[in-house]
Design a protein around this motif. Sequence first.
Motif, PDB file in Angstrom:
ATOM      1  N   ARG A  30      -4.436  -2.761   7.665  1.00  0.00           N
ATOM      2  CA  ARG A  30      -3.837  -1.415   7.653  1.00  0.00           C
ATOM      3  C   ARG A  30      -4.108  -0.705   6.333  1.00  0.00           C
ATOM      4  O   ARG A  30      -4.415   0.498   6.311  1.00  0.00           O
ATOM      5  CB  ARG A  30      -2.329  -1.493   7.909  1.00  0.00           C
ATOM      6  N   ASN A  31      -4.012  -1.432   5.240  1.00  0.00           N
ATOM      7  CA  ASN A  31      -4.253  -0.818   3.938  1.00  0.00           C
ATOM      8  C   ASN A  31      -5.705  -0.397   3.769  1.00  0.00           C
ATOM      9  O   ASN A  31      -5.981   0.641   3.178  1.00  0.00           O
ATOM     10  CB  ASN A  31      -3.805  -1.751   2.810  1.00  0.00           C
ATOM     11  N   ASP A  34      -5.988   2.779   5.614  1.00  0.00           N
ATOM     12  CA  ASP A  34      -5.366   3.851   4.835  1.00  0.00           C
ATOM     13  C   ASP A  34      -6.259   4.282   3.668  1.00  0.00           C
ATOM     14  O   ASP A  34      -6.275   5.461   3.292  1.00  0.00           O
ATOM     15  CB  ASP A  34      -4.005   3.420   4.294  1.00  0.00           C
ATOM     16  N   VAL A  48      -4.288   1.355  -2.447  1.00  0.00           N
ATOM     17  CA  VAL A  48      -4.105   0.631  -1.178  1.00  0.00           C
ATOM     18  C   VAL A  48      -5.270  -0.315  -0.906  1.00  0.00           C
ATOM     19  O   VAL A  48      -5.068  -1.377  -0.309  1.00  0.00           O
ATOM     20  CB  VAL A  48      -3.813   1.552   0.036  1.00  0.00           C
ATOM     21  N   LYS A  51      -4.456  -3.211  -3.025  1.00  0.00           N
ATOM     22  CA  LYS A  51      -3.348  -3.927  -2.406  1.00  0.00           C
ATOM     23  C   LYS A  51      -3.858  -4.828  -1.279  1.00  0.00           C
ATOM     24  O   LYS A  51      -3.405  -5.962  -1.126  1.00  0.00           O
ATOM     25  CB  LYS A  51      -2.319  -2.922  -1.877  1.00  0.00           C
ATOM     26  N   ALA A  52      -4.832  -4.342  -0.512  1.00  0.00           N
ATOM     27  CA  ALA A  52      -5.425  -5.155   0.556  1.00  0.00           C
ATOM     28  C   ALA A  52      -6.092  -6.400  -0.028  1.00  0.00           C
ATOM     29  O   ALA A  52      -5.954  -7.501   0.523  1.00  0.00           O
ATOM     30  CB  ALA A  52      -6.429  -4.330   1.353  1.00  0.00           C
ATOM     31  N   GLN A  55      -3.365  -8.823  -0.869  1.00  0.00           N
ATOM     32  CA  GLN A  55      -2.778  -9.425   0.331  1.00  0.00           C
ATOM     33  C   GLN A  55      -3.696 -10.500   0.903  1.00  0.00           C
ATOM     34  O   GLN A  55      -3.228 -11.555   1.348  1.00  0.00           O
ATOM     35  CB  GLN A  55      -2.485  -8.343   1.369  1.00  0.00           C
TER      36      GLN A  55
END
Length: 146
Positions: A30-31, A34, A48, A51-52, A55
């Motif tokens: 999802r990131n 985005d 983002v 952030k991915a 993760q």
Amino acid sequence: MGLDKLVGIALDRIDPDASVIKRLISAAERNIADAHVTEISAENRFDVAYKAIMQLANAVLQANGYRTLTDKPGHHMTMMQTLNQTAGIDKQTVIVLDALRKQRNVADYSGDVIPASAVNECISHAENLLNDIRNWMKKNKPELIE
């Protein structure tokens, strides 16, 4: 340095939880999506995408039975720098990902502008890491993603 040597210093042992790992990978997907939204700022797109990456690094670290000690400084760096050991990511890629981490820190703490080239590089590395982690998981820990 092996991951076991980092237990108690930067890592903790855990039992891998397939539901957590699947959620982290889904959140990364999802990131990444985005990050492609051009109507938001370059800084947010970079953030983002970064952030991915985190993760995904966290997902594969947990798949190997570890998690970072988040009450200790440097947990992002630890997740990033263990990718070679947790998923076989080549050392040059780990160096680039760590440079993106440093760039994100500078932007977060100084308000520096993120150039479009850095956004595109971060997105590209996030997408590549997603593919690498998916392939590693299918080969090494399929029970955690089925």
